[in-house]
Design an enzyme around this catalytic site. Structure first.
Site, PDB file in Angstrom:
ATOM      1  N   GLU A 288      52.643  38.752  58.432  1.00 15.28           N
ATOM      2  CA  GLU A 288      51.188  38.713  58.342  1.00 15.28           C
ATOM      3  C   GLU A 288      50.542  39.331  59.567  1.00 15.28           C
ATOM      4  OE1 GLU A 288      48.001  38.780  56.818  1.00 15.28           O
ATOM      5  OE2 GLU A 288      49.081  37.289  55.629  1.00 15.28           O
ATOM      6  N   ASP A 292      48.242  42.693  59.492  1.00 17.27           N
ATOM      7  CA  ASP A 292      46.831  42.661  59.880  1.00 17.27           C
ATOM      8  C   ASP A 292      46.517  43.660  60.987  1.00 17.27           C
ATOM      9  OD1 ASP A 292      46.220  40.722  58.039  1.00 17.27           O
ATOM     10  OD2 ASP A 292      46.449  39.056  59.424  1.00 17.27           O
ATOM     11  N   SER A 487      46.308  39.427  51.386  1.00 13.76           N
ATOM     12  CA  SER A 487      46.489  39.585  52.825  1.00 13.76           C
ATOM     13  C   SER A 487      46.343  41.039  53.237  1.00 13.76           C
ATOM     14  CB  SER A 487      47.891  39.102  53.237  1.00 13.76           C
ATOM     15  OG  SER A 487      47.914  37.722  53.419  1.00 13.76           O
TER      16      SER A 487
END
EC number: 3.4.14.10
Length: 568
Positions: A288, A292, A487
């Protein structure tokens, strides 16, 4: 299951608030702990609890009205965002509120301190015995079976009746949630390319149906590639939570592979809070965290990108920094103008209504200052989370559904269709917003009686927009991998907003700020997605259609059209 004896004890304690403690009234309660939580025992009297109280704002309605004027495209003061000091003038509690709550706490020998610059949150530490007396309740230890974590919570609490107008929420009390989780990037294809073999490849995949890379997004959405000026006023932030680590070396490899046109020294800025460390050893990068940072730095052409890393020692306990992440930004003189979060809880009802409302009000404070706050909507279709069992039950809304945040769903394939994993639907906590009413009611009209009783047709509808969340390529621990989910979508959409902000501010105009009223007023600025559905709870879920829908929102970015709609 919660023992009947505990339930009787708590309810009896709450009943006492109107008898023996006649000045106390029930402030919040729930009938039982949510599914997945098991009562273990009463909390030990000497166990210390870090507590917070959200105090009533001096003028919440005034702040709401000011934000409405600044965010409405038809307002004469459109995009005249407030300063930090102006927001605090609305949010700071009155002297009456501060004195009343301080007197109450002092009667139990509790000394509190402000937890926010405006003082709308205060904090203190107290033993369980004192907290039980303060709130006329019985704190207990609950086990979250899915994670094995234990939490000290209660099923209800009371406060003196003359404090009802002064106290908005007390935490931790009736909010039950497991550990904060990333929106579970899905490993779509298992690959094991070494960094060296990745670097040898000189072209990105031609077929963006098989792999999404920055060049795919640039082509699909018309995202510019020109390096921004070093003096840009735009800034983008992404939320990170321990144990996720964003790896700078992986980012360098990613940029060398997918953005060789950018300076080789581009990286992200790390801000550490609540004991976070963001380990950089080349072996502990998080999917993650890398996703990001790579799909912000890799798209925004040199706009400063902040990785806000929240550690385990969060001030709001097991809610894992959600409130802290927003309050840290509120305290900054110049916070990022776009802030993306790809983490959440399984469902809206995990948090109490009072805490959810308080958290949403914190987002409102940021939005009032011209910050665009975005969230991945979730990856469980109409079930919100892939782990929720809801067949035959109403669709559980995602968290958060705060109307001041922009929720981003996922698309896949080219031409784009709605991704089946997108959490989309209608809130049970927040009502439908005026700026979305026409678009949402048009969809509900087409839906007819389908799923009647399974969703709240009068609730705040989501997602608001969407972006690619299919097979997205990242670099992690020196190897290539492919991930998918909302995400991916939130940082991608946020990068588009950051680039538009750069253009706006370079032209002497204010940033986009609170997005939602503008988004719904400009449907032509998005690629309308009309295929796809989001199954869950034993159903096929909602279907994408012309206009807004609960799978793709208003659609995916069309940079040129968004640029025109923004006044560029």
């Amino acid at each position: 299951m919660l023992s009947q004896s505990l339930l009787r004890r708590v309810l009896a304690s709450l009943l006492l608030s109107s008898t023996v403690w006649s000045t106390y009234v029930v402030h919040e309660k729930r009938e039982s702990a949510p599914s997945g939580f098991v009562h273990l025992s009463s909390a030990p009297d000497d166990q210390m609890i870090n507590m917070r109280i959200n105090l009533a704002m001096r003028n919440q309605s005034g702040l709401e009205a000011a934000l409405e004027k600044a965010s409405s495209p038809t307002s004469p003061t459109f995009r005249e965002w407030l300063t930090k000091e102006q927001v605090e003038s609305f949010t700071a509690p009155t002297t009456e509120t501060v004195n009343a709550v301080t007197e109450w706490l002092s009667s139990f020998n509790i000394i509190s301190t402000p937890a926010t610059p405006a003082g709308d949150w205060i904090k203190f530490t107290a033993p369980v015995k004192t907290a039980n007396q303060l709130l006329n309740t019985q704190f207990s230890v609950f086990n979250h079976t899915g994670s094995g974590h234990t939490y000290v919570r209660t099923l209800g609490y009371s406060i003196p009746s003359d404090l009802q107008a002064h106290v908005k929420a007390v935490h931790p009390t009736t909010s039950f949630n497991g550990p904060l989780r990333a929106r579970s990037p899905i490993t779509a294809v298992s690959v094991a390319k070494s960094a060296s073999s990745v670097e040898k490849r000189t072209t990105v995949p031609a077929d963006c149906n098989s792999t999404i890379t920055p060049s795919c997004l640039q082509d699909l959405y018309g995202i510019p590639t020109k390096l921004v000026s070093p003096s840009t006023k735009s800034k983008l932030g992404v939320a990170g939570y321990t144990p996720q680590n964003a790896d700078a070396e992986d980012l360098a490899t990613f940029l060398k592979e997918f953005r060789p046109d950018l300076p080789s020294n581009l990286t992200f800025i790390t801000e550490l809070y609540d004991g976070a460390t963001n380990i950089q050893d080349g072996t502990q990068a998080g999917l993650e965290a890398n996703l990001d940072t790579q799909y912000t730095v890799g798209l925004v052409n040199g706009i400063p990108t902040v990785y806000e890393d929240i550690g385990y020692t969060t001030k709001d306990g097991p809610d894992d920094g959600y409130l802290d992440s927003i309050n840290y930004l509120i305290s900054q003189e110049a916070p990022p103008l776009v802030f993306s979060t790809s983490y959440g809880f399984d469902e809206e009802s995990a948090l109490s209504l009072s805490l959810t409302d308080a958290y949403c009000n914190a987002i409102m404070q940021l939005a009032s200052r011209g910050v665009s706050v975005t969230f991945a909507s979730g990856d469980g279709g109409v079930a919100s989370s892939p782990d929720l069992q809801c067949e035959g039950s109403p669709f559980p809304p995602t968290f958060p559904t705060c109307p001041y945040a922009t929720l981003v769903g996922a698309t896949q394939n080219i031409p784009e269709i709605g991704a089946g994993l997108t959490a989309g639907g209608f809130s049970n906590y927040f009502p439908q917003q005026s700026w979305q009413a026409d678009a949402v009611n048009a969809y509900i009209g087409k839906l007819g009686t389908t799923y009647a009783g399974l969703y709240n047709a009068s609730g705040r509808a989501y997602p608001d927009v969407s972006a690619q969340g299919g097979t997205v390529e990242i670099i992690i621990n020196g190897h290539a991998d492919y991930v998918g989910g909302t995400s991916c979508s939130s940082p991608i959409f946020s990068s588009v907003i950051a680039l538009l902000n750069d253009e706006l501010m370079s032209a002497g105009k204010p940033p986009l700020g609170f997005l939602n009223p503008w988004l719904y007023a400009n449907p032509q600025a998005f690629n309308d997605i009309t295929s796809g559905n989001n199954p869950g709870c034993g159903t096929e879920g909602f279907s994408a259609s012309e206009g807004w829908d609960p799978v793709t929102g208003m659609g995916s970015p069309n940079y040129a059209a968004m640029r025109t709609a923004a006044g560029l």
